[in-house]
Design a protein around this motif. Structure first.
Motif, PDB file in Angstrom:
ATOM      1  N   MET A   1       0.865  -1.042  -0.148  1.00  0.00           N
ATOM      2  CA  MET A   1      -0.114  -0.124   0.037  1.00  0.00           C
ATOM      3  C   MET A   1       0.996   1.255   0.146  1.00  0.00           C
ATOM      4  O   MET A   1       1.918   1.303   0.917  1.00  0.00           O
ATOM      5  CB  MET A   1      -0.913  -0.041   1.241  1.00  0.00           C
ATOM      6  N   SER A   2       0.705   2.213  -0.772  1.00  0.00           N
ATOM      7  CA  SER A   2       1.524   3.449  -0.972  1.00  0.00           C
ATOM      8  C   SER A   2       1.172   4.106   0.231  1.00  0.00           C
ATOM      9  O   SER A   2       0.242   3.975   1.150  1.00  0.00           O
ATOM     10  CB  SER A   2       1.029   4.148  -2.078  1.00  0.00           C
ATOM     11  N   ASP A   3       2.138   4.996   0.665  1.00  0.00           N
ATOM     12  CA  ASP A   3       1.951   6.086   1.672  1.00  0.00           C
ATOM     13  C   ASP A   3       0.801   6.792   1.476  1.00  0.00           C
ATOM     14  O   ASP A   3       0.142   6.981   2.758  1.00  0.00           O
ATOM     15  CB  ASP A   3       3.288   6.639   1.948  1.00  0.00           C
ATOM     16  N   HIS A   6      -2.459   5.053   2.088  1.00  0.00           N
ATOM     17  CA  HIS A   6      -2.558   4.712   3.811  1.00  0.00           C
ATOM     18  C   HIS A   6      -2.861   6.130   4.689  1.00  0.00           C
ATOM     19  O   HIS A   6      -3.569   6.073   5.520  1.00  0.00           O
ATOM     20  CB  HIS A   6      -1.147   4.232   4.174  1.00  0.00           C
ATOM     21  N   THR A   7      -2.388   7.431   4.123  1.00  0.00           N
ATOM     22  CA  THR A   7      -2.438   8.487   4.741  1.00  0.00           C
ATOM     23  C   THR A   7      -3.833   9.042   4.638  1.00  0.00           C
ATOM     24  O   THR A   7      -4.504   9.410   5.376  1.00  0.00           O
ATOM     25  CB  THR A   7      -1.413   9.790   4.158  1.00  0.00           C
ATOM     26  N   ILE A   9      -6.557   6.901   3.809  1.00  0.00           N
ATOM     27  CA  ILE A   9      -7.557   6.001   4.861  1.00  0.00           C
ATOM     28  C   ILE A   9      -7.082   6.678   6.204  1.00  0.00           C
ATOM     29  O   ILE A   9      -8.250   6.536   6.957  1.00  0.00           O
ATOM     30  CB  ILE A   9      -7.048   4.583   4.841  1.00  0.00           C
ATOM     31  N   ASP A  10      -6.127   6.720   6.693  1.00  0.00           N
ATOM     32  CA  ASP A  10      -5.990   6.941   7.929  1.00  0.00           C
ATOM     33  C   ASP A  10      -6.520   8.366   8.275  1.00  0.00           C
ATOM     34  O   ASP A  10      -7.220   8.524   9.577  1.00  0.00           O
ATOM     35  CB  ASP A  10      -4.164   7.363   8.540  1.00  0.00           C
ATOM     36  N   GLY A  62      -6.173  -0.941  -0.690  1.00  0.00           N
ATOM     37  CA  GLY A  62      -5.424  -0.368   0.560  1.00  0.00           C
ATOM     38  C   GLY A  62      -6.426  -0.321   1.778  1.00  0.00           C
ATOM     39  O   GLY A  62      -5.801  -0.597   2.854  1.00  0.00           O
ATOM     40  N   ASP A  65      -5.815  -3.804   3.312  1.00  0.00           N
ATOM     41  CA  ASP A  65      -4.519  -4.012   3.639  1.00  0.00           C
ATOM     42  C   ASP A  65      -4.471  -3.122   5.187  1.00  0.00           C
ATOM     43  O   ASP A  65      -3.785  -3.631   6.174  1.00  0.00           O
ATOM     44  CB  ASP A  65      -3.095  -3.313   3.035  1.00  0.00           C
ATOM     45  N   TYR A  66      -5.052  -2.031   5.150  1.00  0.00           N
ATOM     46  CA  TYR A  66      -5.149  -1.109   6.526  1.00  0.00           C
ATOM     47  C   TYR A  66      -5.473  -2.029   7.656  1.00  0.00           C
ATOM     48  O   TYR A  66      -4.981  -1.864   8.793  1.00  0.00           O
ATOM     49  CB  TYR A  66      -5.985  -0.001   6.198  1.00  0.00           C
ATOM     50  N   THR A  67      -6.402  -2.772   7.469  1.00  0.00           N
ATOM     51  CA  THR A  67      -6.957  -3.345   8.590  1.00  0.00           C
ATOM     52  C   THR A  67      -6.683  -5.096   8.615  1.00  0.00           C
ATOM     53  O   THR A  67      -7.132  -5.783   9.383  1.00  0.00           O
ATOM     54  CB  THR A  67      -8.801  -3.606   8.690  1.00  0.00           C
TER      55      THR A  67
END
Length: 112
Positions: A1-3, A6-7, A9-10, A62, A65-67
């Protein structure tokens, strides 16, 4: 997952009391599971942010992958992953979802 993803989603998870990563939008869900989760949240009368994972393949993968959770929709409450459609439905039917939301300081308009 690209930064970047991820940013993104976060940020969505942390900046909304309730974030629903779903297929489609709250007004036009693109799958039955997403639609069912939207119906539950609307029934409870809680405001939520719907994020359409169909907007990009990177977002769709993403969030998984995040969770480390393989299915969509995914519901987050106050930055915490709660579950997918089956878990949300079971929690709603048992009253556990309403209690969870209330415990997190989110006013629920109706209960099951």
């Amino acid at each position: 997952m690209s930064d970047d993803i991820h940013t993104f989603i976060d940020d969505k998870v942390k900046s909304h009391d309730i974030a629903l990563f779903m297929k489609g939008t709250p007004d036009f869900p693109q799958c039955g599971f997403s639609g069912q989760t939207v119906q539950i949240l609307n029934y409870l009368g809680v405001p939520f942010e719907g994020i359409n994972v169909l907007a990009s393949d990177e977002l769709r993968q993403g969030i998984k992958d995040y969770t480390n959770w393989p299915t969509i929709p995914q519901l987050y409450v106050k930055g915490e992953f709660v579950g997918g459609a089956d878990i949300i439905r079971e929690m709603f039917q048992s009253g556990e979802l309403q209690t969870h939301l209330t415990d997190k300081g989110i006013e629920v308009k109706q209960s099951a």
